[in-house]
Write an enzyme that holds these catalytic residues in place. Structure first.
Site, short mmCIF file in Angstrom:
data_model
loop_
_atom_site.label_atom_id
_atom_site.label_comp_id
_atom_site.label_asym_id
_atom_site.label_seq_id
_atom_site.Cartn_x
_atom_site.Cartn_y
_atom_site.Cartn_z
N CYS A 17 0.83 -1.20 0.00
CA CYS A 17 0.00 0.00 0.00
C CYS A 17 0.86 1.25 0.00
O CYS A 17 1.33 1.70 1.06
CB CYS A 17 -0.93 -0.02 1.20
SG CYS A 17 -1.95 1.46 1.27
N CYS A 34 -0.43 4.12 2.06
CA CYS A 34 -0.28 4.00 3.52
C CYS A 34 1.16 4.26 3.93
O CYS A 34 1.41 4.91 4.94
CB CYS A 34 -0.61 2.59 4.01
SG CYS A 34 -2.01 1.81 3.25
N ASP A 35 2.10 3.74 3.17
CA ASP A 35 3.49 3.70 3.64
C ASP A 35 4.45 4.58 2.85
O ASP A 35 5.62 4.71 3.25
CB ASP A 35 4.00 2.24 3.59
CG ASP A 35 3.14 1.33 4.45
OD1 ASP A 35 2.66 1.81 5.49
OD2 ASP A 35 2.94 0.16 4.09
#
Ligand code: NDP
Length: 308
Positions: free
Chosen positions: A136, A139-140
């Protein structure tokens, strides 16, 4: 073990599950929804959603899911945290266990458990999961600002993730096993017009490299057998998803990839009273809007079934 009887049990809290909850609660069916292990579903790992009708300026994924949840609760949907650990669909009412400790008897079931990102299956990839290996980017990606990273895959997701990462990172490699991208033309153009993305066609990942600090590189094997090493701090997978249907594998009719089969344009599975909505039954479209639409279909099918 305590047993609770419910009319409509919804499993999953993405756009499909919440939409089913909005419709069934407005129909006075008192739905109970279990959120599962990713409350809000895949959209909570996205930043901006620009293609959901009704949001001309786009909407944050977490915000949209919070809004959908609030809308369902407004009409009385009972939304709970917890994951279904077993489901016995052999007779009605269906018997479902939540977190291994609570039994629910459900007159009807709407399955909206979604899909999960795929990994390559390399031991080195597993070793560095969470230490540079991620599925992701939104997300990261933040953790890799001004660093070099790689994205595996050539579909729309890979292109989207690569362009997102390119806005944060110094350089983004796209590792693509074919000589072309599978993504839509618009997404391809976006990739080719981003100067700090380099697409490595006909390359496969042989090994993710790293040390105690996490990922430091990747060993790639070209289709002609030669090898090349790239230095990267982040390794992002964008090679598709698999449907979350393990709980129902021996009970529901699934297609070759594990997606739940439904009848015609409905949400009806092979078991009466069990309905499927969203990505768990949709290998083709997988959009927030199609998932929400199919949540509505499942709710209406369920309502008609209970009336009968
Ligand atoms: P896709 O299945 O479309 O693409 C997966 C990509 O990963 C392909 O390039 C595939 O290669 C590659 N791949 C698969 N397995 C491996 C492997 N083991 N090693 C290396 N590469 C691998 O998945 P997406 O998640 O990209 O898209 C899913 C659906 O969602 C699509 O319909 C897409 O259009 C849609 N979508 C739409 C978006 C939008 O409109 N904004 C955004 C994101 C997704 P190969 O081509 O060789 O099979």
């Amino acid at each position: 073990m305590q047993t609770e009887k419910v009319k409509v049990l919804i499993i999953g809290s993405g756009p499909a599950g919440y939409t089913a909850a909005i419709y069934t609660s407005r129909a006075n069916l008192g739905p109970v929804l279990y959120e599962g292990i990713t409350p809000g579903g895949q959209l909570t790992t996205t930043t901006e959603i620009e293609n959901f009708p009704g949001y001309p300026d786009g909407v944050d994924g977490n915000q949209m899911m919070a809004d959908l949840r609030r809308q369902a609760e407004r009409f009385g949907a009972d939304i709970r945290s917890g994951a279904i650990t077993t489901a016995d669909l052999s007779s009605r009412p269906f018997h479902v266990i939540v977190d291994g400790e609570k039994e629910i008897e459900a007159e009807s079931l709407i399955i909206a458990t979604g899909a999960t990102a795929k990994y390559l299956g390399l031991p080195s990839e597993e070793k560095f999961r969470g230490q540079g290996v991620s599925a992701c980017a939104t997300c990261d990606g933040f953790f890799y600002r001004k660093k070099d990273v790689a994205v595996v895959g050539g579909g729309d997701t890979a292109c989207e993730e690569a362009t997102y990462l390119a806005s944060l990172c110094r350089k983004v490699y796209m590792i693509v096993r074919k000589p072309c991208l599978r993504a839509s033309k618009a997404m391809q153009e976006r990739v080719f017009n981003t100067p700090n993305i380099e697409v490595l066609f006909e390359h496969n990942t042989a090994e993710v490299l790293g040390d105690e600090s996490g990922v430091t590189g990747a060993l790639l094997r070209k289709n002609d057998g030669s090898e090349v090493k790239i230095d990267i701090a982040g390794f992002f997978l964008a090679i598709g998803h698999h449907p979350n249907t393990e709980l129902f594998a021996d009970q529901l009719d699934l297609d070759g990839e594990g997606y739940i089969k439904v009848k015609g344009g409905t949400s009806q599975t092979n078991i009466e009273g069990v309905f499927a909505a969203g990505d768990v039954k949709d290998p083709l479209y997988r959009q927030a809007i199609t998932a929400a639409g199919s949540g509505c279909v499942a709710a209406l099918d369920c309502e008609r079934f209970l009336l009968r």
